[in-house]
Design an enzyme around this catalytic site. Structure first.
Site, PDB file in Angstrom:
ATOM      1  N   LEU A 205       8.377   9.306  -0.313  1.00  0.00           N
ATOM      2  CA  LEU A 205       8.557   7.265  -0.333  1.00  0.00           C
ATOM      3  C   LEU A 205       7.685   7.484  -1.498  1.00  0.00           C
ATOM      4  CD1 LEU A 205       7.172   6.040   3.883  1.00  0.00           C
ATOM      5  CD2 LEU A 205       9.155   6.503   2.031  1.00  0.00           C
ATOM      6  N   SER A 206       7.970   8.324  -2.378  1.00  0.00           N
ATOM      7  CA  SER A 206       7.580   7.939  -4.000  1.00  0.00           C
ATOM      8  C   SER A 206       6.182   8.044  -4.067  1.00  0.00           C
ATOM      9  CB  SER A 206       8.622   7.299  -4.912  1.00  0.00           C
ATOM     10  OG  SER A 206       8.456   7.644  -6.037  1.00  0.00           O
ATOM     11  N   SER A 207       5.221   8.681  -3.648  1.00  0.00           N
ATOM     12  CA  SER A 207       3.891   8.323  -4.155  1.00  0.00           C
ATOM     13  C   SER A 207       3.742   8.652  -5.467  1.00  0.00           C
ATOM     14  CB  SER A 207       2.962   9.317  -2.855  1.00  0.00           C
ATOM     15  OG  SER A 207       3.144  10.547  -3.236  1.00  0.00           O
TER      16      SER A 207
ATOM     17  N   ASP B 179      12.923   5.515  -8.955  1.00  0.00           N
ATOM     18  CA  ASP B 179      11.159   5.556  -8.221  1.00  0.00           C
ATOM     19  C   ASP B 179      10.761   4.906  -8.690  1.00  0.00           C
ATOM     20  OD1 ASP B 179      12.707   7.098  -6.697  1.00  0.00           O
ATOM     21  OD2 ASP B 179      11.131   8.832  -6.691  1.00  0.00           O
TER      22      ASP B 179
ATOM     23  N   ALA C  88       6.775  12.825   1.211  1.00  0.00           N
ATOM     24  CA  ALA C  88       7.538  12.938   2.203  1.00  0.00           C
ATOM     25  C   ALA C  88       8.535  11.893   2.201  1.00  0.00           C
ATOM     26  CB  ALA C  88       6.344  11.375   3.064  1.00  0.00           C
TER      27      ALA C  88
END
Ligand code: ADP
Ligand code: MG
Length: 376
Positions: free
Chosen positions: A122-124, A169, A120
């Protein structure tokens, strides 16, 4: 979250974990697709995170469960190879990068739970990489040095996973600071922590659409930037001012010209944003975010209908100062800079307006700048 992950560990392993790691996601305030062009970025680690509870193993294996995945990751540190496209590749890639850096690794087993939506923007992925690095550091007895770990996270994602992502990130995930954004020069890695101005908040709005960075779109954009830099005779697009660029842009094919135009102007917007933040000029901050989104939509072409709609919806709310997509694009989340006193109300209005226009209720939340990956 800490109590919940400890409970999940006990259910699976029958004892308390020896370590618990927290590794946050991030939003990028501005400076999108600039990191791999050696440019500037201005991200914030957020209060959504991956939590990983673990204990060491004596047999040199890594065994990790994710509450979001049916199958665990399980391999021997001494002998492992790629196993396909799943989440195991991030864990293995990080392990390989740590081994290649000369670190001696002890095995471990654990379970992770995440509050970061996957794919999404949000840099999982970096949150996972840095969580794995911190887990190895805890059981193997080396220090979690944020800079070094971030670089190895990028190596893992580039060389093992096959997404040619930049340094932003893992860097912000590894060293976010509560209440602050982190300005990073992705060439020199010079950086500055900048407090978020009082009176405003960051709203995160998930369109529900998803990207896959290991597939072509992201790598295509990167290739276009490299082609443009080569044609213009610089090592990276970072080396061009907007003035230099506009006088020479005619040398580029039309599509590459638009891609490069975004990057060159976006870099200048990051510097303008830094000034605006330091001066508490919230109006300028919002305007720069708006301009960034238009540039990503028109010239870089990494937004989608949902991101454009979300940005339009939130901008129409009183108290919204500016909005843009965040992360690599092709789906995922938008962010807005909003008056703090109206933040929750705007969130509710956005959910309602989205439901009326697009159907379904999107996840929208106010986020706070949090600290980077650490043991808790
Ligand atoms: P983003 O970083 O924008 O969220 P990416 O495509 O870069 O998206 O990374 C997402 C990948 O990271 C997932 O496909 C999965 O392999 C891994 N990942 C992220 N969060 C988790 C999780 N909670 N459990 C297992 N794997 C995860
Ligand atoms: Mg990612």
């Amino acid at each position: 979250m800490k109590a919940a992950i400890e409970r999940a560990f006990r259910e699976r392993f029958g004892t308390d974990p020896e370590h618990v790691v927290r590794s946050p996601g991030r939003v990028n305030l501005i400076g999108e697709h600039t990191d791999y062009n050696d440019g500037y970025v201005l991200p914030v680690a957020i209060d959504r995170a991956i939590w990983l509870a673990l204990r060491p193993r004596r047999d040199g294996r890594v065994r990790l469960h994710s509450l979001d995945e049916p199958d665990p990751v399980d391999f021997s540190i001494d002998a492992f190879g790629p196993s396909g496209e799943g989440w195991a590749e991030y864990v293995k890639g990080m392990t390989r990068a740590l081994l290649d850096s000369g670190r001696k690794l002890v095995g471990w087993e654990g379970v992770l739970a995440s509050g970061i939506p996957i794919g999404a923007g949000l840099s999982s992925s970096a949150a996972l990489e840095m969580a794995v690095a911190a887990a190895f550091a805890a059981v193997s007895g080396f220090a979690f040095e944020a800079d070094a770990m971030a670089r190895l996270g990028q190596v893992a994602e580039n060389d093992w996973v096959g997404a040619r992502t930049g340094i932003m990130d893992p860097m912000i995930v590894a060293q976010g600071r509560a209440g602050h954004a982190l300005w990073i020069d992705c060439r020199s890695l010079e950086r500055a922590a900048v407090p978020l101005p009082r009176g405003v908040a960051i709203l995160v709005m998930d369109t529900g659409t998803r990207h896959d960075h290991a597939s072509s779109g992201y790598n295509d954009r990167r290739a276009a930037c490299e082609r443009a830099a080569g044609r213009l005779g610089v090592s990276h697009l970072r080396d061009l001012s907007s003035k230099d660029f506009e006088t020479r842009a005619g040398m580029l094919a039309a599509t590459d010209r638009r891609r490069a135009r975004h990057v060159v102007h976006e870099n200048e917007r990051v510097l303008a944003m830094l000034d605006a933040m330091r001066g508490g000029d919230v109006e300028a901050m919002g305007r720069l975010m708006d301009e960034s989104h238009e540039s990503l939509a028109r010239d870089f072409e990494v937004t989608n209908r949902a991101l454009d709609a979300m940005v339009r919806i939130v901008r129409s709310r009183p108290g919204c100062r500016g909005a843009r997509m965040t992360g690599g694009g092709f789906g995922g989340c938008a962010i807005a800079l909003v008056d703090a006193a109206r933040a929750e109300a705007i969130g509710e209005e956005v959910r309602d307006a989205w439901e009326a226009a697009m159907g379904g209720r999107p996840e929208v939340f106010v986020t706070r700048a949090s600290k980077g990956t650490s043991l808790v």
